[in-house]
Write a protein that holds these residues in place. Structure first.
Motif, mmCIF file in Angstrom:
data_model
loop_
_atom_site.group_PDB
_atom_site.id
_atom_site.type_symbol
_atom_site.label_atom_id
_atom_site.label_comp_id
_atom_site.label_asym_id
_atom_site.label_seq_id
_atom_site.Cartn_x
_atom_site.Cartn_y
_atom_site.Cartn_z
ATOM 1 N N ALA A 162 0.819 -1.214 0.000
ATOM 2 C CA ALA A 162 0.000 0.000 0.000
ATOM 3 C C ALA A 162 0.853 1.264 0.000
ATOM 4 O O ALA A 162 0.396 2.336 -0.425
ATOM 5 N N SER A 167 -4.834 -1.969 -1.266
ATOM 6 C CA SER A 167 -5.559 -1.044 -0.397
ATOM 7 C C SER A 167 -6.839 -0.591 -1.078
ATOM 8 O O SER A 167 -7.009 -0.725 -2.304
ATOM 9 N N ASP A 168 -7.740 -0.039 -0.278
ATOM 10 C CA ASP A 168 -9.010 0.440 -0.833
ATOM 11 C C ASP A 168 -8.753 1.494 -1.901
ATOM 12 O O ASP A 168 -9.423 1.522 -2.939
#
Length: 767
Positions: free
Chosen positions: A662, A691-692
């Motif tokens: 990330a 990651s989002d």
């Protein structure tokens, strides 16, 4: 009035006739094309109907035998699959009690061995690894162990070894490892068995000759112990086509049986009193069979040796009954005996090579096969032409120097090295000095042969690999070999060469201009992605190499590239230095000779490479390649130094991310720009990646994840799976799908080609 023959051969449709054996064999082979087995009552009904037809409808006997062969094979296959570890026990701690079967293999940090378990929780052979400091293990010992198991599951790639088929045929019902934090108890120490005898002989050879190539080869010839054979030895064996001689093959066992019979004939002729009481053939046959049985025992009674033993037993029985047994009839009886006991033997390459080799020699040469030097040369020519289709079909390769190497090696090894090796192996436990002397002479003879074989193996194109082909191409090739080997009077025999071409030069799929194909190979917990344009090929990562010596670059990646028609790589890009990405690089470099090697961590990979940097770009056949990361290798972690590669054919794009986390994902998203993209999930789906922001920023159309089945890291992590699922992104993994092949085209977009586990499914395949 003409007298009837004293011993008429079975009539053509008799179950023991050659035609009957072929019908039975055809039924067993037909089953192997099924993708799923029918319910067992269907198999049983086939057997009952076939038996009734054989008795009451003689004219339908051949089709009935084929139906019986199919039903019998389906029943055995169902029994084998039902014995596999129940799904509910996968990944659970299980206590089992079993006896060590075969030789124990200790390499690096692990000890591998087979345990034969009777009863519960499984019934069959369990293949185990014991990591770390394992106690001394020996064949025949019985242990109580706490293990963690899974069902037999292999990698599924083009040109790859089908472990699941092998497991069914060998009776392997589970694989796993011993829990080193749980108690282990030796229930029965030692014991008397064939494998213990084999282990003692192998140890004696190791003490006498040390850790040398000749010692490894002598052990393989003596007791079938191939544990110590390394890649250099295997490379010579493959390149010269004599691997079948170094294993304890059916040919060697047959030669030893003939040698035993000749010895007894010599003795009987020197003692007339014995000959007057017992005819020589009545002694030669059992003594030859005893010699063959002894050598089969040294090999651990493996399936190939048992098949040859069945053939020799048939000949010996006919000799004892004073019957003349035509070779074709003997082959038929041996085939029926094998199919009756083990119909799944048809899954083995050695089954076909053994029977086909003898059949070709009989068909082409008859009794001339063993007459002097001309007979030996003719036999080698027949074997080369006749068995080439089978060799290419099963192994995807052939040796161009094999005929020359075999012409010398077959008599040298079979008539000199093997008898001395067997004599030394038998004598070593009882008379070490005599056994050691025999083994030493065998080693000298083998060394004299091995040196020129090494030179032959180094010749250019000594070994030739073939792309993956189709069953129809194999059928044409078999017909072509038959046509080439027809008698001289048959016109236009050379046309048989034309029928060989579809197998030797199959049509290889190549992308059109402005398109590329990507194949994410199944390498377990690792990564290897092949990217091909019309005229170029790039490999991104090369899988792992383990301390035991097992190398996925050599065992999975290189065979897959060859099967897909890749002979050389234009570029090898190793994302970074972790073993699961770069461990197989040296093997791939040796096999594929890439013109250029790049890496995010040149100092950590096992082959010379140059650093990749953001901004590197090139164009192949209208397809754009661009390195997006790393930008500054000094400021990021090892995983974040991964080369990130974007490949574009118009709006069809593929992003290969290595093990980035990330920390750098936002920069990669910005560099990738807008547009649909297929992404390889970073770091196999670790919770430190995807990651989002990364998933939402890319909004990929498809996410591909390369991870091992039930891997110990739990990849892909449930949180990662949920992030992709929340956006409706299909997540396709190699653990479930095997290799994944897709085409990216500027005109057609992204098109699936193949998910190997589904496309290549057979009834023995795991889901």
């Amino acid at each position: 009035m003409q007298a009837a023959p004293r011993h008429p051969a079975p009539y053509p449709s008799h179950p023991l006739s050659p035609a009957g054996a072929l019908a039975w064999l055809a039924g067993a082979v037909a089953v192997q094309a099924l993708t799923a087995l029918p319910p067992w009552p269907v198999s049983l009904a086939c057997i009952v109907v076939a038996l009734v037809a054989c008795v009451w409808a003689p004219r339908l006997r051949l089709p009935a035998l084929a139906l019986f062969g199919a039903g019998w094979a389906m029943l055995h296959a169902a029994w084998g699959l039902d014995r596999r570890l129940p799904h509910a026990l996968e990944g659970e701690d299980v206590v089992l009690v079993g006896t060590i079967a075969g030789l124990v293999d200790t390499r690096g940090e692990s000890t591998r061995f087979d345990v034969r378990v009777r009863g519960t929780p499984v019934d069959g052979v369990v293949r185990l690894s014991w990591y770390g400091d394992a106690p001394a293990l020996a064949p025949c010992e019985t242990w109580r162990l706490t293990v963690r198991l899974k069902r037999p599951r292999g990698l599924v790639n083009p040109g790859g070894f089908d472990f699941e088929r092998y497991a069914l045929q060998q009776g392997v019902v589970a694989t796993g490892y011993v829990r080193d934090d749980a108690p282990a108890e030796r229930v029965i120490a030692g014991g008397v068995c064939v494998d213990a005898w084999r282990a003692r002989i192998s140890d004696a050879i190791a003490r006498q000759f040390g850790d040398t190539a000749i010692a490894h080869l002598i052990a393989a010839l003596a007791v079938g112990d191939q544990r110590a054979l390394g890649e250099p030895e295997w490379q010579v064996l493959r390149a010269t086509g004599i691997g079948h001689l170094i294993a304890i093959s059916g040919f060697h066992i047959g030669m030893l049986a003939a040698f035993g019979a000749l010895v007894m004939r010599f003795v009987w002729r020197r003692i007339p009193a014995l000959a007057r009481r017992v005819p020589a053939p009545l002694v030669e046959a059992p003594f030859g069979l005893a010699c063959a049985t002894l050598y089969a025992a040294l090999a651990g009674f493996g399936l190939p040796t048992l098949r040859t033993l069945a053939m020799i037993a048939v000949v010996a029985l006919a000799s004892l009954r004073r019957r003349h047994l035509p070779i074709a009839q003997g082959l038929a009886l041996a085939a029926v005996a094998i199919l009756a006991v083990d119909p799944l033997a048809v899954l083995s390459a050695s089954f076909w090579l053994s029977f086909a080799g003898v059949a070709w020699l009989v068909f082409c040469l008859g009794a001339r096969a063993a007459r002097g030097t001309r007979g030996l040369v003719a036999a080698q020519a027949v074997a080369t032409i006749g068995l080439t289709p089978l060799t290419v079909w099963f192994f995807g390769q052939s040796s161009l120097v094999g005929p020359l190497a075999n012409l010398v090696a077959v008599p040298w090894i079979s008539l000199a090295v093997v008898p001395l090796t067997v004599a030394g192996s038998v004598l070593v436990p009882f008379a070490p000095w005599a056994g050691g002397a025999a083994l030493q002479v065998a080693a000298w003879l083998l060394q004299a042969l091995w040196l020129p074989l090494e030179r032959l193996a180094e010749l250019p194109y000594a070994q030739w690999y073939f792309p993956e082909s189709t069953p129809l191409a194999f059928a044409f090739a078999a017909l072509g070999a038959l046509w080439l080997l027809l008698p001289r009077g048959v016109p236009a025999r050379w046309l048989g060469v034309v029928l060989l071409l579809p197998l030797a030069w199959p049509s290889v799929r190549t992308p059109p201009p402005r398109a590329f194909e990507a194949a994410m190979l199944d390498v377990g917990q690792g990564l290897a992605v092949l990217v091909r344009t019309r005229n170029h090929a790039l490999l991104y990562d090369a899988g792992a190499r383990f301390p035991s010596g097992f190398d996925l670059g050599q065992a999975a990646v290189a065979p897959a590239l060859r099967a897909l028609g890749v002979r050389e790589l234009d570029r090898l890009m190793l994302s970074h230095g972790d073993n699961d990405h770069a461990g197989g690089a040296a093997a791939v470099v040796a096999a594929m000779r890439p013109a250029q090697v790049d890496s995010g961590e040149p100092e950590r990979v096992n082959t010379p490479s140059q650093p990749c940097r953001a901004g590197d770009a090139w164009n192949w056949d209208g397809v754009a390649f661009r390195v997006l990361h790393p930008t500054d290798a000094k400021t990021v972690s090892e995983n974040d130094r991964s080369c990130v590669l974007l490949i574009e054919a118009g709006n069809a794009r593929l992003l290969l991310t290595g093990d980035i986390t990330a920390t750098v994902e936002a920069a990669v998203v910005r560099a990738a720009g807008q547009g649909p993209v297929v992404v390889s999930v970073p770091h196999h789906g670790s919770k430190t990646s995807s990651s989002d922001a990364f998933v939402r920023g890319l909004s990929p159309s498809i996410a591909l994840v390369s991870a091992g089945y039930r891997n110990r890291f739990g990849h892909p992590h449930p949180d990662v799976v949920a992030r992709y699922a929340a956006l409706g992104v299909p997540l396709i993994g190699t653990a479930e799908s095997g290799c994944i092949r897709m085409e990216f085209s500027a005109e057609r977009g992204v098109t699936p080609i193949e998910r190997c586990r589904e496309a290549r499914r057979k009834y023995w395949s795991e889901k």
